[in-house]
Design an enzyme around this catalytic site. Structure first.
Site, PDB file in Angstrom:
ATOM      1  N   TYR A  16       0.831  -1.221   0.000  1.00 15.52           N
ATOM      2  CA  TYR A  16       0.000   0.000   0.000  1.00 15.52           C
ATOM      3  C   TYR A  16       0.858   1.261   0.000  1.00 15.52           C
ATOM      4  CZ  TYR A  16      -4.370  -2.496   0.504  1.00 15.52           C
ATOM      5  OH  TYR A  16      -5.457  -3.296   0.268  1.00 15.52           O
ATOM      6  N   TYR A 143     -14.619  -4.598   3.109  1.00 13.03           N
ATOM      7  CA  TYR A 143     -13.232  -4.975   2.811  1.00 13.03           C
ATOM      8  C   TYR A 143     -12.978  -6.351   3.418  1.00 13.03           C
ATOM      9  CZ  TYR A 143      -8.217  -5.373   2.619  1.00 13.03           C
ATOM     10  OH  TYR A 143      -6.953  -5.835   2.376  1.00 13.03           O
ATOM     11  N   ASP A 240     -16.845 -12.135   8.951  1.00 13.35           N
ATOM     12  CA  ASP A 240     -15.417 -11.832   8.830  1.00 13.35           C
ATOM     13  C   ASP A 240     -15.006 -11.041  10.074  1.00 13.35           C
ATOM     14  OD1 ASP A 240     -12.913 -10.876   8.312  1.00 13.35           O
ATOM     15  OD2 ASP A 240     -13.374 -10.058   6.324  1.00 13.35           O
ATOM     16  N   LYS A 269      -5.314 -11.494  12.117  1.00 10.87           N
ATOM     17  CA  LYS A 269      -4.838 -10.280  12.809  1.00 10.87           C
ATOM     18  C   LYS A 269      -4.484 -10.524  14.286  1.00 10.87           C
ATOM     19  CE  LYS A 269      -6.093  -6.853   9.578  1.00 10.87           C
ATOM     20  NZ  LYS A 269      -7.238  -6.458   8.778  1.00 10.87           N
TER      21      LYS A 269
HETATM   22  C1  PLP Z   1      -7.364  -6.940   7.311  1.00 10.08           C
HETATM   23  C2  PLP Z   1      -8.627  -7.620   6.977  1.00 10.08           C
HETATM   24  C3  PLP Z   1      -8.658  -8.709   6.103  1.00 10.08           C
HETATM   25  C4  PLP Z   1      -7.421  -9.199   5.382  1.00 10.08           C
HETATM   26  O1  PLP Z   1      -6.478  -9.705   6.265  1.00 10.08           O
HETATM   27  P1  PLP Z   1      -4.945  -9.849   5.785  1.00 10.08           P
HETATM   28  O2  PLP Z   1      -4.290 -10.591   6.894  1.00 10.08           O
HETATM   29  O3  PLP Z   1      -4.439  -8.450   5.641  1.00 10.08           O
HETATM   30  O4  PLP Z   1      -4.947 -10.584   4.510  1.00 10.08           O
HETATM   31  C5  PLP Z   1      -9.870  -9.338   5.891  1.00 10.08           C
HETATM   32  N1  PLP Z   1     -10.988  -8.915   6.493  1.00 10.08           N
HETATM   33  C6  PLP Z   1     -10.996  -7.873   7.332  1.00 10.08           C
HETATM   34  C7  PLP Z   1     -12.272  -7.482   7.992  1.00 10.08           C
HETATM   35  C8  PLP Z   1      -9.827  -7.177   7.599  1.00 10.08           C
HETATM   36  O5  PLP Z   1      -9.845  -6.107   8.404  1.00 10.08           O
END
Ligand code: PLP
Length: 446
Positions: A16, A143, A240, A269
């Site tokens: 990015y 996202y 997600d 994360k």
């Molecule tokens: C950051 C994020 C992703 C992608 O995760 P990466 O480890 O960066 O591939 C997917 N969904 C959500 C909600 C996110 O915040």
């Protein structure tokens, strides 16, 4: 090897990052708690958990020791046909903490892969049962990551534009949020389900908080409405929780806070406390059962070289062990500070939609006399980022959306410093406004 920044400039391509415009990357030599340290010892307060991953604090000794111990015993083993304590025990520990009914854990490498796995499981779940459903539904402003399936289910944006021809079609629902009538989402979903529910494999959402889309907070009533409707029509619900997992929004999982159980839940994360990459896609037993047959073609043919990596799983177990009452108290204290300090921004002519959800606080920065700016490429956020960095605070606004999402171990003084720096920036903006207006005072979201 002395000038790390110079070597970096010669050979590294950053994520990015527009290398034609970006300043040199800042070398960091060590970190502790919420602090990153430059080579000369200058501390920087990490107010965004290093892209939302650092959960408790940097270099937390409990997690560091767990990784070191594990590395000396078993660093990696193929995860097809073999298993090990860190992966098996972590799966059980996750299941025990997740909303009741999510019982099977599929490991992968990051948030994007956790989403890819969720989408592929959802599609093959229907195919395996001989009644294929092929459509995916997602929210506007979403996202879900940067791989192709995750990009397809994300909102089309400057991020995805170069790949538009190669993304699969997704049905989109209006995003619920502070600036919309949230019932529109449910009305659109009703219409869609009446129209053709049997073609829809799954609906994917970021529960309660659309993060990269601009820290958009949305209601748990809508989330429950989505769950009721998808359950009634047999559509799988994918949550997600790559960002919202592990307490970021207050409760341990955003779905738990809303009292719902999705069919599939994605984690990454903060899963390892932010120490190592690891993704997990957790599903209801009925989904797993649709793959457990005697037909090899119904196998879930997906895996990564490092699936279930023991070091990452050991880090995740250590991180889970730190999610205790002390951590709950820390999160509550952060939320309290967010509310108190965000309240002081209400009414500032550049501040729109101040909002707090758990340990996340955000507002939109908009010039009072110019509504043409906004969006991810808005330069005002980068200006604040540079201002904050010079003052020893790491902020990385999403375009004109300013937010903080600190690790739970941030001290009261460090968090106060973060808000002081934002306050200073707003004060100097105030003088710059060509025309001041009272602005729109929006209450801090619950
Ligand atoms: C950051 C994020 C992703 C992608 O995760 P990466 O480890 O960066 O591939 C997917 N969904 C959500 C909600 C996110 O915040």
């Amino acid at each position: 090897m002395t000038d790390i920044a110079a070597l970096d400039q010669l050979h590294v391509w950053h994520p990015y990052t527009q290398h034609g415009l970006a300043p040199r990357a800042v070398p960091i030599v060590r970190a502790s708690g919420a602090l990153l340290y430059e080579a000369d010892g200058r501390p920087i307060v990490d107010a965004i958990s290093s892209w939302w991953v650092t959960l408790h604090g940097h270099a937390h000794p409990v997690i560091a020791d767990a990784i070191a111990d594990q590395a000396r015993r078993l660093e990696q083993v193929i995860f097809a046909g073999f298993t090990h304590e860190p992966a098996a025990a972590l799966a059980a520990e996750l299941v025990a903490r997740l909303p009741h009914g999510l019982t099977r854990v599929f490991y992968s490498d990051n948030g994007s892969t956790a989403v890819e796995v969720a989408l592929k499981i959802a599609l093959q779940y229907w195919a395996n049962q001989g009644r294929p459903r092929t459509r995916i539904v997602a929210l506007d402003q979403a996202y879900h990551g940067d791989t192709f399936g995750a990009m397809s289910s994300s909102a089309s944006s400057v991020f995805t534009a170069p790949f538009a021809d190669h993304l699969f079609d997704v049905v989109r629902l209006p995003a619920p949020g502070p600036d919309t009538d949230e019932s529109e989402t449910l009305t659109a979903l009703d219409r869609l389900l009446e129209d053709d529910a049997d073609s829809i494999a799954a609906l994917i959402v970021e529960p309660r908080l659309q993060a990269a889309g601009g820290m958009r907070v949305w209601g748990d009533g809508v989330l429950r409405g989505i769950r009721d409707r998808t359950s009634a029509r047999g559509v799988l619900l994918i949550a997600d929780e790559v960002l919202t997992g592990f307490g970021r929004t207050g409760p341990l999982f955003a779905c738990a806070g809303a009292g719902i159980v999705p069919d599939v839940l994605c984690l990454s994360k903060g899963l390892t406390g932010g120490f190592l990459p690891l993704g997990a896609t957790v599903v209801r037993e009925a989904l797993f059962e649709a793959f457990r047959t005697t037909d090899r073609r119904q196998t879930f043919f997906h895996g990564h070289s490092f699936t279930g990596n023991p070091l990452a799983c050991a880090a995740a177990r250590a991180s889970l062990s730190l999610l205790d009452e002390r951590c709950d108290a820390r999160r509550a204290a952060i939320e309290g500070t967010h509310r108190a300090r965000m309240r002081q921004f209400v009414g500032h002519p550049w501040v729109r939609h101040p909002r707090v959800l758990g340990t996340m606080a955000a507002f939109d920065l908009e010039p009072p006399d110019d509504a043409t700016l906004g969006g991810y490429l808005d330069p005002i956020g980068r200006e604040l980022g540079a201002f904050a960095l010079a003052a020893g605070v790491l902020l990385r606004p999403l375009g004109n959306v300013v937010y903080t999402l600190p690790p739970y171990g941030i001290t009261d003084e460090q968090l106060a410093r973060v808000y002081d720096v934002i306050t200073e920036f707003l004060a100097q903006l105030d003088g710059r406004a060509r025309r001041t207006s009272p602005g729109v005072a929006v209450g801090v979201t619950a």
